[in-house]
Write an enzyme that holds these catalytic residues in place. Structure first.
Site, PDB file in Angstrom:
ATOM      1  N   HIS A   3     -73.934  62.605  85.106  1.00  0.00           N
ATOM      2  CA  HIS A   3     -74.355  62.494  83.906  1.00  0.00           C
ATOM      3  C   HIS A   3     -75.925  61.949  83.867  1.00  0.00           C
ATOM      4  CE1 HIS A   3     -74.601  59.901  80.268  1.00  0.00           C
ATOM      5  NE2 HIS A   3     -73.579  60.818  79.807  1.00  0.00           N
ATOM      6  N   ARG A  47     -72.194  65.797  71.984  1.00  0.00           N
ATOM      7  CA  ARG A  47     -71.240  64.814  72.587  1.00  0.00           C
ATOM      8  C   ARG A  47     -71.115  63.918  72.106  1.00  0.00           C
ATOM      9  NH1 ARG A  47     -74.326  66.958  77.493  1.00  0.00           N
ATOM     10  NH2 ARG A  47     -72.840  67.954  78.852  1.00  0.00           N
ATOM     11  N   ARG A  88     -68.134  68.060  69.718  1.00  0.00           N
ATOM     12  CA  ARG A  88     -67.174  68.087  70.531  1.00  0.00           C
ATOM     13  C   ARG A  88     -66.261  66.836  70.167  1.00  0.00           C
ATOM     14  NH1 ARG A  88     -67.968  68.204  76.927  1.00  0.00           N
ATOM     15  NH2 ARG A  88     -68.655  65.992  76.350  1.00  0.00           N
ATOM     16  N   GLU A 103     -63.442  75.007  80.560  1.00  0.00           N
ATOM     17  CA  GLU A 103     -63.901  74.150  81.560  1.00  0.00           C
ATOM     18  C   GLU A 103     -63.051  74.025  82.883  1.00  0.00           C
ATOM     19  OE1 GLU A 103     -65.665  70.674  80.131  1.00  0.00           O
ATOM     20  OE2 GLU A 103     -63.917  70.086  79.012  1.00  0.00           O
ATOM     21  N   ASN A 114     -70.375  72.938  83.731  1.00  0.00           N
ATOM     22  CA  ASN A 114     -70.553  71.920  84.628  1.00  0.00           C
ATOM     23  C   ASN A 114     -68.785  71.200  85.293  1.00  0.00           C
ATOM     24  OD1 ASN A 114     -72.881  71.701  83.530  1.00  0.00           O
ATOM     25  ND2 ASN A 114     -72.331  69.898  82.121  1.00  0.00           N
ATOM     26  N   ASP A 115     -67.922  71.235  84.318  1.00  0.00           N
ATOM     27  CA  ASP A 115     -66.692  71.145  84.804  1.00  0.00           C
ATOM     28  C   ASP A 115     -65.984  72.164  85.631  1.00  0.00           C
ATOM     29  OD1 ASP A 115     -65.983  68.215  84.749  1.00  0.00           O
ATOM     30  OD2 ASP A 115     -66.341  68.640  82.445  1.00  0.00           O
ATOM     31  N   ARG A 142     -68.311  66.905  90.906  1.00  0.00           N
ATOM     32  CA  ARG A 142     -69.673  67.177  90.634  1.00  0.00           C
ATOM     33  C   ARG A 142     -70.445  65.976  90.914  1.00  0.00           C
ATOM     34  NH1 ARG A 142     -68.641  67.691  83.882  1.00  0.00           N
ATOM     35  NH2 ARG A 142     -70.712  66.576  83.769  1.00  0.00           N
TER      36      ARG A 142
END
Ligand code: PEP
Ligand code: MG
Length: 580
Positions: A192, A300, A336, A434, A457-458, A468
């Site tokens: 993050h 997000r 999202r 993801e 990312n995921d 990650r």
């Protein structure tokens, strides 16, 4: 001078003062005390030391009265003697070096801890001693900060934030206009902190073990977010060299942004490609516009759950969405649904999961928390009457989850109909790809999804089975791994066959190294941190689709990620040499 090496996650150079945000979020103020205030600061420290001393005496007395058989009182007696030893040294630092007491305490204890931890510790004695020193440090800092009130001195300065890790809730609480750079002990490129730093164009380095232990607030630091270096207390010569690099970097970034802003987002042979922005807060929409984003590809919304025990209501959701709609002036926005769980905005009960990344997160959490889900859906639907919105769900792993979510959307629509509230009846509803099951069966999920957005990312973490956030195994976090590339190709082909638009909103889409490859695999919609848009645009404007296809084909023929990266680096260097 000390040079520390970590993982570079957000490019750029900054020079500034360290601001250490430790596990308990204490902020160490900067150090220089004006000469006329030195004696005042000494008295302030002595008062704090006296208070800590009496607190410790009270603890010892309490333990002796209620737990006489345990040896616990000895621990606190040890703390008392540590504090008595430290006090004159701290007073000396305040008088001699004009350090603030907070900085002097922190500096002294960090130095001792560093010496202690450099030794072997077969009996665990040193570890306990380190814990004792740290405990005394915290008591002193807590008391010193208590005297000053909530705002520690130095909080008004622009500083480089040092933290073990930055959780989303911590980052939201930070005043970002005062952050020069980020350095953390944990995390990788898709942590993050890294995403946030890139989104803001703030240089950042992650994965430097023990950095908050070894560093004191107020230390002068250079952060080289391009090479992953942190230089503590640099000498004059190094400072001079980095000041020059800093100026050059800013001008290259600005030049690219200025040069690209008004250029159409298309390949050299004129194929249009959407370049969208990822944002985490409504205010970032303006930033997205500055970088020439054609819309928002990932909004997000977790910031609305800043305090999980006191989540935002429908009005706060609605106002936030309206703000972005207004800022984007008719451009498309993909919002999202709340992606709660794992590393994001977890409340205490979720933290108890054994494997939170494999736990109740994303759509799974929303289907459990119908109250939160319905509140958000009502606000999204109502906001959809005012702009070009799309809604997508995170962490989808089965067809059934989309069906359930759609049924709830229908229910909310019926409710709004009864109330006479307007909404876009055609609001596209899509999913993040993801999770490997969703990627492998993307063709099947297309039956219920209006569009797909690949969250690399995921996806990379789950395909490679690599956390990650874990810097120890970050070398295995490989977006260029053949397994990942094959899967991306498969998802893009599935979308094409089912005539569903496919976008990519993971960090991979903002890395210019992958731009041509992704184009060649068939991607026509990239969503990335705003600051990456100009470079991605520069690459895509320099290649034709057939060149990109050729590159993708060649890249897919390599058996491992290193070779793919080497090949892409060499090819991208030819297109945009300033990047390397
Ligand atoms: C992703 O996983 O690629 C993604 C975009 O979502 P997040 O980084 O918010 O998990
Ligand atoms: Mg994700």
């Amino acid at each position: 001078m000390q040079i520390l090496k970590g993982t570079p996650v957000s490019p750029g150079i900054v020079i500034g003062e360290a601001f250490v945000l430790d596990i308990e979020e204490y902020r160490m103020p900067r150090r220089a005390v004006p000469p006329e205030q030195i004696e005042e600061e000494v008295s302030r420290f002595e008062a704090a030391a006296a208070k800590v001393g009496s607190d410790l005496q009270a603890d010892i007395a309490h333990i002796q009265a209620f737990l006489p058989d345990e040896n616990l009182a000895d621990i606190f007696a040890g703390h008392l003697s540590i504090m008595k030893d430290l006090a004159p040294q701290i007073v000396h630092s305040v008088r001699e070096y004009r350090f603030t007491p907070e900085h002097a305490v922190s500096k002294k204890v960090r130095m001792i801890v560093k010496q202690l931890t450099s030794r072997e510790d077969p009996t665990g004695f040193t570890t306990r001693l380190v814990a004792d020193f740290t405990d005394v440090e915290k008591r002193l800092l807590r008391t010193l900060f208590g005297q000053r009130g909530a705002a520690p001195s130095g909080a008004n300065l622009k500083s480089v934030i040092f933290a073990r890790d930055l959780t989303p809730s911590q980052t939201i609480r930070l005043d970002r206009s005062k952050v020069l750079g980020f350095v953390t002990e944990l995390g990788g490129r898709t942590s993050h902190t890294a995403i946030l730093a890139r989104a803001q164009g703030i240089p950042a380095v992650v994965g430097i073990a023990n950095v908050t232990r070894d560093l004191s607030g107020g230390d002068t630091v250079i952060v080289d977010g391009s090479k992953g270096l942190v230089i503590v207390e640099p000498d004059e010569e190094t400072l001079k060299k980095y000041r020059a690099i800093e100026r050059n970097f800013i001008s290259f970034e600005k030049r690219t942004a200025d040069e690209m802003r008004s250029q159409p987002s298309e390949t050299r042979d004129g194929i249009a490609v959407a370049l969208l922005a990822n944002i985490e807060m409504p205010e970032e929409a303006a930033h997205a516009r500055e970088y020439g984003a054609g819309g928002i590809g990932l909004f997000r919304t977790e910031f609305l759950m800043f305090d999980p025990r006191n989540p935002a209501g429908e009005k706060e959701h609605f106002d936030a969405y309206r703000k972005v709609i207004t800022a984007m002036e008719g451009r498309p926005i993909t919002l999202r649904a709340l992606d709660i769980g794992a590393d994001k905005m977890v409340d205490d009960s979720a933290q108890q999961e054994k494997n939170p990344f494999l736990g109740c997160r994303g759509i799974r959490y929303l289907l459990e928390r119908m109250d939160l889900f319905r509140t958000q859906l009502r606000a999204v639907l109502r906001a959809s009457a005012f702009g070009k919105l799309r809604l997508m769900f995170p962490m989808v792993s089965t067809l059934d989850e989309i069906k359930q979510a759609r049924a709830i959307i229908q229910d909310v629509r019926d409710e709004l109909d009864r109330e006479g509230s307007a909404y876009d009846a055609e609001l596209p509803v899509g999913i993040m790809i993801e999770v490997p099951s969703a990627a492998i069966a993307a063709d099947l999920l297309c039956a219920e999804a209006d569009f797909l957005s690949i969250g690399t990312n995921d996806l990379v973490q789950y395909v490679m089975a690599v956390d990650r956030m874990n810097e120890k195994i970050s070398a295995l976090y490989q977006p260029a791994n053949p397994a990942v590339l094959r899967l991306l190709r498969q998802v893009l082909e599935a979308g094409q066959r089912a005539e569903r638009p496919v976008s990519m909103c993971g960090e991979m889409s903002g890395d210019p190294l992958f731009t041509a490859l992704l184009l060649g695999l068939g991607l026509r919609s990239f969503s990335t941190v705003p600051s990456a848009i100009p470079e991605v645009k520069k690459v895509l404007r320099s290649v034709t689709i057939s060149e990109a296809r050729q590159m993708a084909q060649e890249a897919l023929a390599f058996p491992d990620a290193h070779q793919v990266v080497e090949y892409l680096t060499e090819r991208t260097k030819r297109i945009i040499p300033e990047l390397f």
